[in-house]
Design a protein around this motif. Structure first.
Motif, PDB file in Angstrom:
ATOM      1  N   ALA A  48     -22.392  24.324 -36.376  1.00 19.40           N
ATOM      2  CA  ALA A  48     -23.482  24.568 -35.393  1.00 19.40           C
ATOM      3  C   ALA A  48     -24.749  23.585 -35.842  1.00 19.40           C
ATOM      4  CB  ALA A  48     -23.658  26.125 -35.542  1.00 19.40           C
ATOM      5  N   GLY A  49     -25.437  23.656 -34.831  1.00 17.56           N
ATOM      6  CA  GLY A  49     -26.865  23.112 -34.999  1.00 17.56           C
ATOM      7  C   GLY A  49     -26.814  21.386 -35.196  1.00 17.56           C
ATOM      8  N   ILE A  50     -25.682  21.071 -34.695  1.00 18.55           N
ATOM      9  CA  ILE A  50     -25.542  19.345 -34.692  1.00 18.55           C
ATOM     10  C   ILE A  50     -25.523  19.101 -33.204  1.00 18.55           C
ATOM     11  CG2 ILE A  50     -24.426  17.273 -35.307  1.00 18.55           C
ATOM     12  CD1 ILE A  50     -25.110  18.494 -37.763  1.00 18.55           C
ATOM     13  N   ASN A  51     -26.561  18.149 -32.731  1.00 14.38           N
ATOM     14  CA  ASN A  51     -26.640  17.613 -31.343  1.00 14.38           C
ATOM     15  C   ASN A  51     -25.934  16.462 -31.366  1.00 14.38           C
ATOM     16  OD1 ASN A  51     -27.378  16.586 -28.830  1.00 14.38           O
ATOM     17  ND2 ASN A  51     -29.629  16.798 -29.315  1.00 14.38           N
ATOM     18  N   PHE A  68     -26.219  24.040 -30.183  1.00 11.20           N
ATOM     19  CA  PHE A  68     -25.484  23.330 -30.122  1.00 11.20           C
ATOM     20  C   PHE A  68     -24.201  23.862 -31.063  1.00 11.20           C
ATOM     21  CE2 PHE A  68     -28.414  20.481 -28.532  1.00 11.20           C
ATOM     22  CZ  PHE A  68     -27.609  19.911 -27.370  1.00 11.20           C
ATOM     23  N   ALA A  69     -22.941  23.772 -30.807  1.00 11.78           N
ATOM     24  CA  ALA A  69     -21.938  24.056 -31.732  1.00 11.78           C
ATOM     25  C   ALA A  69     -20.731  23.412 -31.450  1.00 11.78           C
ATOM     26  CB  ALA A  69     -21.508  25.791 -31.654  1.00 11.78           C
ATOM     27  N   ILE A  70     -19.944  22.884 -32.388  1.00 10.09           N
ATOM     28  CA  ILE A  70     -18.711  22.061 -32.336  1.00 10.09           C
ATOM     29  C   ILE A  70     -17.705  22.742 -32.763  1.00 10.09           C
ATOM     30  CG2 ILE A  70     -17.744  19.789 -32.508  1.00 10.09           C
ATOM     31  CD1 ILE A  70     -20.650  18.767 -33.020  1.00 10.09           C
ATOM     32  N   GLY A 118     -29.297  16.353 -36.723  1.00 13.61           N
ATOM     33  CA  GLY A 118     -29.322  17.734 -37.177  1.00 13.61           C
ATOM     34  C   GLY A 118     -30.675  18.492 -36.775  1.00 13.61           C
ATOM     35  N   PRO A 119     -30.797  19.794 -37.058  1.00  9.34           N
ATOM     36  CA  PRO A 119     -32.089  20.351 -36.817  1.00  9.34           C
ATOM     37  C   PRO A 119     -33.449  19.869 -37.306  1.00  9.34           C
ATOM     38  CG  PRO A 119     -30.481  21.985 -37.507  1.00  9.34           C
ATOM     39  CD  PRO A 119     -29.838  20.821 -37.695  1.00  9.34           C
ATOM     40  N   ASP A 120     -33.228  18.986 -38.660  1.00  6.77           N
ATOM     41  CA  ASP A 120     -34.295  18.463 -39.208  1.00  6.77           C
ATOM     42  C   ASP A 120     -34.680  16.849 -38.582  1.00  6.77           C
ATOM     43  OD1 ASP A 120     -32.061  17.177 -40.052  1.00  6.77           O
ATOM     44  OD2 ASP A 120     -32.392  17.647 -42.209  1.00  6.77           O
TER      45      ASP A 120
END
Length: 472
Positions: A269-272, A252-254, A298-300
């Motif tokens: 980037a990386g935030i769903n 994902f990227a915003i 987030g990815p974590d």
């Protein structure tokens, strides 16, 4: 027993003694909807679709009719046949808008008397806000006009041209390209009532998004999303959300873009933001959030709240924490051990209050109260969102239907009741004002500033620049 029954029937038919009305009244008697008891409790004709405060009245929308009840007593003031109903305006300036499905036009009613204040015979869709009413009418499928009205006004404030309003935009408050609110069991999705109109609205038309400035009616952008994109208008920005499938995962990227120039203002980037399906990364939903903020993961796997205007992280949860409610000012978070709910001010690294709550507890934030619905035992609790002070505590299995400045409406089946908040009335804190969340100016930047309003947008982008230019 047969002889006794025959005797009773004879006595009733001759008018000597008729016990049946008293028996039926005893059978039909309503049990108290909550403990302690509510100020008033009324049985309505059917299960309500929505309940909304409108000044000193309570509007109850049902499947084929709408009725208004006095806030003080619960007595019915008026009733109308209608397929849909909504409230525009705030407190004593509120009005009721009603209409019929698949029939053009609507009526604007006085909430106390039900008298028609204004009638329209051409509109196909209506959007209701605390400070504005929008309607759309189409001379042809590709020739539509969007008009803005003061809720109690008689002439439009502005009009804008749109090349159609889409086949799905009809009746009251059809979906626009914005955010999806978090939902909760036992708390109505419209519990907070109408919101103030955002500075920008995104109208989906034939696969494109038309960005309209709600202060002037100017159409700032007419954008077609890319194959892997979804467009959303949040916090005064046009967001381009990309979900790309690669290595059996979604990436994902915003990108937050200036609505007037189209230039990128921020990128993450990386935030769903939960717009995509599980399969194929196809984005069919708006991002989760509220007004000017977005909710992401987030990815974590930790949840986060982002400022839609500048992309800042206003809150990042710890492992196992779960966001249960959010607005422009506060976030309610369930702890990792699922034993409590805490309130935090967005953009400020501090906990405002913590309250014990079960793992299935739901919550909602309104301008007047934070509501928590707990189970085993069933409870509805209304709290001051800033301090955690108890405004009402009910032992009940009823749902929270509406929250106003002096109390809330709860309901179960056809029964509704009014609960008055204890102590002084809660002063509403505007959900968006002179600053954006975390800016230190108004909502989200510590304690909200009394007197802030929604008229300037999250970064005062709708107001004239002060000497020296804008600081946001």
């Amino acid at each position: 027993m047969l002889l006794a029954l025959i005797s009773v029937i004879v006595l009733a038919s001759t008018g000597v003694w008729n016990p049946f009305p008293g028996v039926w009244e005893w059978v039909d008697r309503s049990e108290p909807i909550a403990e302690p008891d509510v100020v008033w409790q009324q049985r309505i004709g059917g299960t309500p679709k929505s309940v909304t405060f409108a000044g000193d009245t309570v509007l109850v929308e049902q499947r084929t009719r709408v009725e208004a009840r006095a806030l003080s007593t619960g007595g019915q003031l008026w009733e109308r046949k209608a397929d849909w109903a909504a409230v525009a305006g705030a407190e004593r300036d509120a009005v009721v808008v009603v209409g019929k499905l698949l029939v053009k036009g609507y009526e604007v009613l006085d909430p106390t008397t039900g008298v028609t204040r204004r009638r329209d015979d051409d509109a196909v869709a209506v959007w209701t806000y605390r400070n504005l009413l929008l309607d759309a009418r189409c001379a042809q499928p590709t020739d539509c006009t969007l008009s803005a009205w003061d809720p109690r006004g008689t002439a439009p404030l502005w009009t804008a041209f749109l090349p159609g309003v889409g086949s799905g935009l009809f009746a009251d408050n059809p979906g626009l390209r914005g955010t999806r609110r978090l939902s909760s069991n036992r708390i109505n999705d419209g519990v907070a009532g109408p919101e103030s109109v955002p500075p920008l609205l995104g109208f989906p038309v034939d696969g494109r998004v038309h960005v309209v400035d709600t202060a002037t009616g100017s159409v700032l952008q007419n954008v077609e999303p890319g194959r892997e994109e979804r467009l959303s208008v949040v916090g005064g920005r046009l967001l381009r959300i990309t979900a790309r499938s690669q290595d059996d995962s979604c990436y994902f990227a915003i990108s937050g873009r200036d609505p007037a120039t189209g230039q990128e203002a921020w990128h993450r980037a990386g935030i769903n933001v939960r717009t995509a399906d599980k399969a194929g990364c196809v984005q069919r939903e708006d991002p989760q959030g509220a007004r000017n903020v977005l909710i992401g993961v987030g990815p974590d796997a930790r949840e986060a709240v982002l400022d839609g205007y500048d992309g800042r992280l206003l809150w990042v949860g710890a492992d196992g924490e779960k966001l249960v409610a959010v607005d422009d000012r506060y976030a309610l978070i369930r702890s990792a051990d699922q034993r409590s709910v805490a309130a935090r001010a967005l953009g400020a690294d501090r906990v405002l209050w913590t309250r014990p709550a079960g793992g299935k507890a739901g919550a909602a934030l309104t301008p007047y109260a934070a509501v928590i619905a707990d189970e085993k035992p069933n409870r509805l609790v209304a709290l001051d969102p800033r301090t955690g002070r108890e405004l009402a505590v009910l032992r009940t299995s009823a749902n929270a239907l509406a929250v106003g400045p002096t109390g809330m409406i709860v309901g179960e089946g056809r029964e509704i009741g009014y609960v008055r908040f204890g102590g002084a009335a809660v002063a509403p804190v505007p959900p968006a004002g002179g600053g954006s969340p975390g800016s230190g100016q108004g909502p989200g930047g510590g304690d909200p500033t009394p007197g802030d309003d929604d008229t300037c947008g999250p970064k005062r982008e709708l107001c004239p620049d002060p000497p020296g230019g804008k600081d946001g």
